[in-house]
Design a protein around this motif. Structure first.
Motif, short mmCIF file in Angstrom:
data_model
loop_
_atom_site.label_atom_id
_atom_site.label_comp_id
_atom_site.label_asym_id
_atom_site.label_seq_id
_atom_site.Cartn_x
_atom_site.Cartn_y
_atom_site.Cartn_z
N ASP A 32 -5.42 -13.76 -18.17
CA ASP A 32 -4.06 -13.42 -18.59
C ASP A 32 -3.63 -12.06 -18.05
O ASP A 32 -4.43 -11.28 -17.55
CB ASP A 32 -4.00 -13.36 -20.13
CG ASP A 32 -5.01 -12.38 -20.71
OD1 ASP A 32 -5.50 -11.47 -19.99
OD2 ASP A 32 -5.35 -12.52 -21.90
N ARG A 75 0.15 -10.05 -19.45
CA ARG A 75 0.75 -9.93 -20.77
C ARG A 75 0.64 -11.24 -21.56
O ARG A 75 0.50 -11.23 -22.77
CB ARG A 75 2.22 -9.53 -20.62
CG ARG A 75 2.88 -9.47 -21.96
CD ARG A 75 4.11 -8.65 -21.95
NE ARG A 75 4.64 -8.57 -23.29
CZ ARG A 75 5.82 -8.08 -23.60
NH1 ARG A 75 6.57 -7.60 -22.64
NH2 ARG A 75 6.22 -8.05 -24.83
N TRP A 76 0.74 -12.34 -20.85
CA TRP A 76 0.56 -13.66 -21.46
C TRP A 76 -0.50 -14.42 -20.69
O TRP A 76 -0.78 -14.08 -19.53
CB TRP A 76 1.89 -14.44 -21.43
CG TRP A 76 2.97 -13.78 -22.21
CD1 TRP A 76 3.05 -13.71 -23.58
CD2 TRP A 76 4.11 -13.08 -21.72
NE1 TRP A 76 4.16 -13.00 -23.96
CE2 TRP A 76 4.85 -12.60 -22.82
CE3 TRP A 76 4.59 -12.80 -20.44
CZ2 TRP A 76 6.01 -11.87 -22.71
CZ3 TRP A 76 5.76 -12.08 -20.32
CH2 TRP A 76 6.47 -11.62 -21.44
N ALA A 125 3.25 -10.15 -15.48
CA ALA A 125 3.12 -11.55 -15.86
C ALA A 125 3.13 -12.43 -14.62
O ALA A 125 3.66 -12.04 -13.58
CB ALA A 125 4.26 -11.97 -16.79
#
Length: 283
Positions: free
Chosen positions: A32, A34-35, A123
């Motif tokens: 991952d 941030r997500w 991301a």
DNA sequence: ATGGGGGCCTGCCGGC
DNA sequence: TGCCGGCAGGCCCCCA
């Protein structure tokens, strides 16, 4: 590093290496940023050809020949480094691997694109190319500040009745997409608008002036980022470097650069973020 | 509904 | 020299 001009500079640096090239292997070194990365990201990138590298606001969008688009966001500290390829007149060797090299695209012909992001506010995601405008990170974005949809009547409409400080309103990506803390400060300085002024209390004349000022600030920054492609820092393979030369940003206590005004630049905090402005020139 | 603050992470810099 | 607080170019989420 990344507001719209920096992301556009990165896009321009990457496009010649990526467009038309095959991703031989995608090296994904963690699950991952941030997500979580999308399921099977490495496999879905491997063997794909990049058709086109675009940009929406601060998002890079790489269309693949699999009808999927790779979204890349640089967050606060994300960097894209090209190596093993000729950029301009110079061949860039592969540098030693660094901490926080999270994703490496190994391209056909030996080129590499390394995504490094210390803070991991960046991301990546994959989506159907046909549905990029519906992606949850894209769908609520306002118009591109350099596009025709961003106009004085539009901005006046969005500002009408707003009690939020104009600084916060311009940082709102749903109003205009791509401005960040630096260029908002710079644009408000040039427009002579106090950052704490309520957005709804700026007259049509000043809004009319603000729109082209925002365009100019961004266009000049892109031009400066582009010119830095030729300096030695770029030759080391680092893309997106921008020579800081700001009127107010980061200049707390230093004299205002407006001719005839030497008031010290002031720093205040709005919504938890630093704002720099000249208390004499901005009302 | 909207605006402000917290939180996510790591690195760096200045002060003690 | 080492430790600590403050700060950093973004943006989602929650709460009043």
């Amino acid at each position: 590093m990344p507001e719209l001009p920096e992301v556009e500079t990165v896009r321009r640096g990457l496009a010649p290496v990526m467009e038309g090239a095959l991703i031989e292997r995608a090296e994904v070194n963690r699950p991952d940023l941030r997500w979580p990365f999308p399921d099977g990201m490495a496999e879905r990138l491997t063997g794909r050809r990049v058709l086109r590298l675009g940009r929406r606001s601060k998002y890079l969008l790489a269309d693949l020949d699999s009808q999927e688009t790779l979204l890349i966001h640089l967050g606060m500290s994300g960097r894209m480094q090209v190596s093993g390829a000729t950029i301009g007149a110079f061949f860039h060797d592969h540098p030693a691997p660094e901490k926080h090299d999270h994703v490496v695209l190994h391209m056909e012909g030996g080129g590499r694109i390394t995504f490094n992001d210390a803070r991991r506010f960046g991301a990546m995601d994959l989506m159907p190319t046909a549905g990029t405008e519906e992606h949850w990170l894209i769908r609520d974005l306002g118009p591109e500040p350099l596009g025709n949809a961003f106009s004085a009547p539009y901005l006046a409409g969005r500002f009408r009745g707003k009690r939020t400080p104009v600084k916060s309103a311009l940082l709102d990506q749903g109003i205009v997409a791509g401005l960040g803390n630096i260029y908002v400060c710079e644009a408000l300085y040039r427009a002579g608008i106090h950052p704490a002024r309520h957005a709804g209390r700026i007259g049509p004349g000043r809004i009319g002036a603000l729109v082209p000022i925002i365009r100019d600030v961004l266009t000049e920054a892109i031009a400066a980022g582009g010119s830095s492609l030729r300096d030695h820092r770029q030759a080391s393979g680092e893309l997106g470097y921008f020579q800081h030369d700001f009127a107010v940003y980061g200049r707390e206590g230093q004299p205002c650069r407006t001719p005839g005004c030497d008031a010290p630049v002031r720093r205040i905090v709005q919504s938890g973020r630093s704002t720099f402005y000249c208390p004499r020139c901005q009302r």
